[in-house]
Design a protein around this motif. Sequence first.
Motif: not given
Length: 128
Positions: A45-56, A39-40, A12-17
């Motif tokens: 879920t996308i918003a949460t993943m983007l926040r986690k990716m920002e933290d990284r 994608s279901g 999912l992270q790679l797909r978002i990137m």
Amino acid sequence: MRKKPRYKMGDLQLRIMQVLWDASPATVAQVHEALGAKSGLAYTTIATMLRKMEDRGLVAHETADRRFVYQALVSESEVSRGMANDVLERLFEGSLPNLVSHLLRSREVSPEELDRLQELIAQKRRAK
């Protein structure tokens, strides 16, 4: 010597990137839409993943009209190089010939792909 960062990402992270590399900057809604309703994945879920990716340190956001607008902080080439090197080191103990041998044995390789590989090897030899 400074160690190069390793980028480990889930699917999912790679797909978002990939969405951000193609359409940066993008809002959460735009990323969600680009990943497809089929994608279901929930918007949250996308918003949460983007926040986690920002933290990284992978993405950053700015606020526009009370919406977060994200952009990638690392390039596609940095990520692909890091992920490929990680596979090379972890699975093949750093042996490029073993990696290539594995790929040639474990998948169908077209004549065009073999020609391209030979071309790349010849270019690398000439560059030395």
